[in-house]
Scaffold this motif. Structure first.
Motif, PDB file in Angstrom:
ATOM      1  N   SER A  80       0.850  -1.190   0.000  1.00  0.00           N
ATOM      2  CA  SER A  80       0.000   0.000   0.000  1.00  0.00           C
ATOM      3  C   SER A  80       0.886   1.240   0.000  1.00  0.00           C
ATOM      4  CB  SER A  80      -0.912   0.004   1.224  1.00  0.00           C
ATOM      5  OG  SER A  80      -0.156   0.185   2.401  1.00  0.00           O
ATOM      6  N   VAL A  91      -2.830  -4.188  -0.049  1.00  0.00           N
ATOM      7  CA  VAL A  91      -2.810  -3.293  -1.201  1.00  0.00           C
ATOM      8  C   VAL A  91      -3.391  -1.917  -0.899  1.00  0.00           C
ATOM      9  CG1 VAL A  91      -2.748  -5.117  -2.934  1.00  0.00           C
ATOM     10  CG2 VAL A  91      -4.961  -4.306  -2.078  1.00  0.00           C
ATOM     11  N   ASN A  92      -4.205  -1.817   0.150  1.00  0.00           N
ATOM     12  CA  ASN A  92      -4.788  -0.522   0.525  1.00  0.00           C
ATOM     13  C   ASN A  92      -4.666  -0.310   2.024  1.00  0.00           C
ATOM     14  OD1 ASN A  92      -5.782   0.289  -2.031  1.00  0.00           O
ATOM     15  ND2 ASN A  92      -7.500  -1.106  -1.801  1.00  0.00           N
ATOM     16  N   TYR A  93      -4.336   0.914   2.373  1.00  0.00           N
ATOM     17  CA  TYR A  93      -4.319   1.341   3.773  1.00  0.00           C
ATOM     18  C   TYR A  93      -4.539   2.851   3.729  1.00  0.00           C
ATOM     19  CZ  TYR A  93      -2.917   1.821   8.657  1.00  0.00           C
ATOM     20  OH  TYR A  93      -2.894   2.060  10.011  1.00  0.00           O
ATOM     21  N   PHE A  94      -5.782   3.262   3.983  1.00  0.00           N
ATOM     22  CA  PHE A  94      -6.038   4.698   3.915  1.00  0.00           C
ATOM     23  C   PHE A  94      -7.087   5.118   4.933  1.00  0.00           C
ATOM     24  CE2 PHE A  94      -8.632   2.650   0.665  1.00  0.00           C
ATOM     25  CZ  PHE A  94      -9.892   3.169   0.886  1.00  0.00           C
ATOM     26  N   THR A 110      -9.514   2.133   6.221  1.00  0.00           N
ATOM     27  CA  THR A 110      -9.852   0.989   5.376  1.00  0.00           C
ATOM     28  C   THR A 110      -8.559   0.281   4.986  1.00  0.00           C
ATOM     29  OG1 THR A 110     -11.783   2.132   4.496  1.00  0.00           O
ATOM     30  CG2 THR A 110     -10.964   0.256   3.230  1.00  0.00           C
ATOM     31  N   GLY A 118      -7.191  -3.057   2.609  1.00  0.00           N
ATOM     32  CA  GLY A 118      -7.514  -4.059   1.600  1.00  0.00           C
ATOM     33  C   GLY A 118      -6.363  -5.031   1.443  1.00  0.00           C
ATOM     34  N   THR A 171      -9.595  -9.748  -3.707  1.00  0.00           N
ATOM     35  CA  THR A 171      -9.219  -8.715  -2.738  1.00  0.00           C
ATOM     36  C   THR A 171     -10.315  -8.601  -1.692  1.00  0.00           C
ATOM     37  OG1 THR A 171      -7.941  -7.515  -4.396  1.00  0.00           O
ATOM     38  CG2 THR A 171      -8.601  -6.291  -2.433  1.00  0.00           C
ATOM     39  N   SER A 193     -11.512  -6.459   1.861  1.00  0.00           N
ATOM     40  CA  SER A 193     -11.262  -5.224   2.598  1.00  0.00           C
ATOM     41  C   SER A 193     -12.310  -5.053   3.689  1.00  0.00           C
ATOM     42  CB  SER A 193     -11.247  -4.012   1.667  1.00  0.00           C
ATOM     43  OG  SER A 193     -12.520  -3.796   1.120  1.00  0.00           O
TER      44      SER A 193
END
Length: 169
Positions: A46, A87-90, A108, A110, A128, A130
């Motif tokens: 991420s 893949v996501n960290y926001f 969040t 993912g 994926t 999340s």
């Protein structure tokens, strides 16, 4: 009457449950050929790299599978294999109040999963997953709040992964 109550009722219940095959009350149904699993180290890809987040997720997934199944954890050549990336960290404002101020923020995360089943390749999966955690906008995502957020999100993601791969929900 006593015979029915103490003998036939438990016996019929036992027969009914034994007819369910390899089913568990958690909903997990694993082929008898599958004896081992491997969880390869998930990497953090991420934009926000949190040190140790990848390690924490990998360990939590291993522990979850160990606690929910009779499978043995191996370092390589597992009958089933889990691998992937965060893949996501926001973090974004979630709920606003008067004056364009945020009342809540949402974290969040993912995680992309690649799942391989060496006994039945039709079960292979790439998906994926999340989930999110809402917290007060006056709080900073650090310390106990961050730890609680990570635990809550990862618990849900690991459950969803296991359901998708072993329970096929």
């Amino acid at each position: 009457m006593r015979f029915i109550k103490y003998i036939l009722l438990p016996l019929s219940t036992l027969l009914l449950l034994s007819g369910c095959g390899v089913y568990s009350f958690s909903g997990i149904s694993i082929s008898p050929e599958v004896k081992t699993f491997e969880v390869r180290q998930f990497s953090n890809e991420s934009l926000n790299v949190i040190p140790g987040l990848d390690r924490d997720f990998t360990i939590l997934l291993q522990d979850f599978i160990l606690n929910q199944t009779n499978l043995s954890l191996v370092k390589k050549n597992g009958d089933i294999v889990y691998e992937g990336e965060i893949v996501n960290y926001f973090e974004v404002p979630q709920t606003s109040v008067a004056g364009n101020q945020a009342a809540q923020n949402r974290l969040t995360i993912g995680v992309r999963l690649r799942y391989y089943d060496s006994t039945n390749q039709e079960n292979d999966l790439e998906q994926t997953f999340s989930f999110f955690f809402d917290f007060d906008a006056n709080e900073v995502l650090a310390g106990d709040i961050q730890e609680t957020a990570h635990e809550t999100i990862f618990e849900r993601i690991t459950q969803d992964m296991v359901n998708a791969t072993l329970a096929r929900w």
